[in-house]
Write an enzyme that holds these catalytic residues in place. Structure first.
Site, PDB file in Angstrom:
ATOM      1  CB  SER A   1       3.188  20.802  11.993  1.00 15.65           C
ATOM      2  OG  SER A   1       2.827  22.155  12.174  1.00 15.65           O
TER       3      SER A   1
ATOM      4  CE  LYS B   1       2.240  23.574   8.489  1.00 12.05           C
ATOM      5  NZ  LYS B   1       2.252  22.517   9.445  1.00 12.05           N
TER       6      LYS B   1
END
Length: 182
Positions: free
Chosen positions: A38, A79
Site C-alpha cells: 500500500s 500510511k
C-alpha cells in the site's frame, strides 16, 4: 572477593544495557517490517524501517509524514498523512486539494508516469467519505501511496492521533534500499 566484584560488575552492566534497550525500543525507536504494497513506491513490501515513536502528538505530526497507526487490535498500518485537523480534502483529476489549494505529491510521480494519463487517485471529497466538511480535531486523514491498492481513510475514515505509533524515518533493509523516508 575480586571475582565476585567482577561478576557483579558484569551483571550490572548487562542489566543496564537491557533496561536501556527496552526503554529505547518501547518509547523512542522501533524496527518495523513493511507488510504489503500500500505504500509503494515509497516503501516496498518486506522492507525494514526505523520507527520514531518520540513526538507523535498532533503538534509534531506534519502533512505528508509517513506514520504507523493501530488499525485494529492485531494490526498496524503504515500510511501518509494527507489531512490534519481542520483541513478540507478533495481530489480532482489526480490533484490533491487541501483547503482549496493544489498540492504537489512528488512521491506519486513514478506511478503516475506508468499510467499514461489514467487517474492514479479517483476523484473524491471529504464530504463523500466522512460526511464532514473538515478533518475533525484530534484526527488525521491518511492515504497509502499506492492509491489503487490501499486500505486507508477513504475506506476506514479519519484516524485518531492517539492511534499513531510513530513516524517512519529510515529504511535500513535491504541494504541496497537504505534511505530516509520522504
Amino acid at each position: 572477593m575480586g571475582k565476585a566484584k567482577e561478576l557483579f560488575s558484569w551483571v550490572k552492566a548487562i542489566a543496564i544495557a537491557i533496561i536501556l534497550a527496552f526503554v529505547i525500543r518501547t518509547y523512542i525507536f522501533a524496527p518495523i517490517v513493511v507488510d504489503g504494497e500500500s505504500m509503494m513506491p515509497t516503501l516496498l513490501d518486506r522492507e525494514r524501517i526505523i520507527l520514531n515513536k518520540f513526538g507523535t502528538d498532533i503538534e509534531n505530526i506534519d502533512r505528508f509524514d509517513v506514520v504507523v497507526f493501530h488499525a485494529t487490535e492485531e494490526r498496524d498500518y503504515i500510511k501518509r498523512v494527507i489531512g490534519l485537523p481542520g483541513d478540507h480534502i478533495e481530489y480532482k483529476e489526480d490533484t490533491l486539494y487541501i483547503n482549496g489549494k493544489a498540492y504537489e505529491e512528488p512521491y506519486l510521480d513514478e506511478y503516475k508516469a506508468e499510467l499514461g494519463g489514467e487517474l492514479l487517485t479517483e476523484n473524491f471529497t471529504l464530504e463523500e467519505i466522512t460526511g464532514g466538511t473538515t478533518v475533525p480535531e484530534g484526527k488525521l486523514f491518511l492515504m497509502g501511496d499506492n492509491r489503487r491498492n490501499s486500505l486507508d481513510s477513504r475506506e476506514i475514515g479519519t484516524v485518531s492521533v492517539d492511534e499513531i505509533v510513530g513516524k517512519a524515518n529510515f529504511v535500513y533493509w535491504p541494504v541496497d534500499e537504505i534511505k530516509f523516508v520522504k
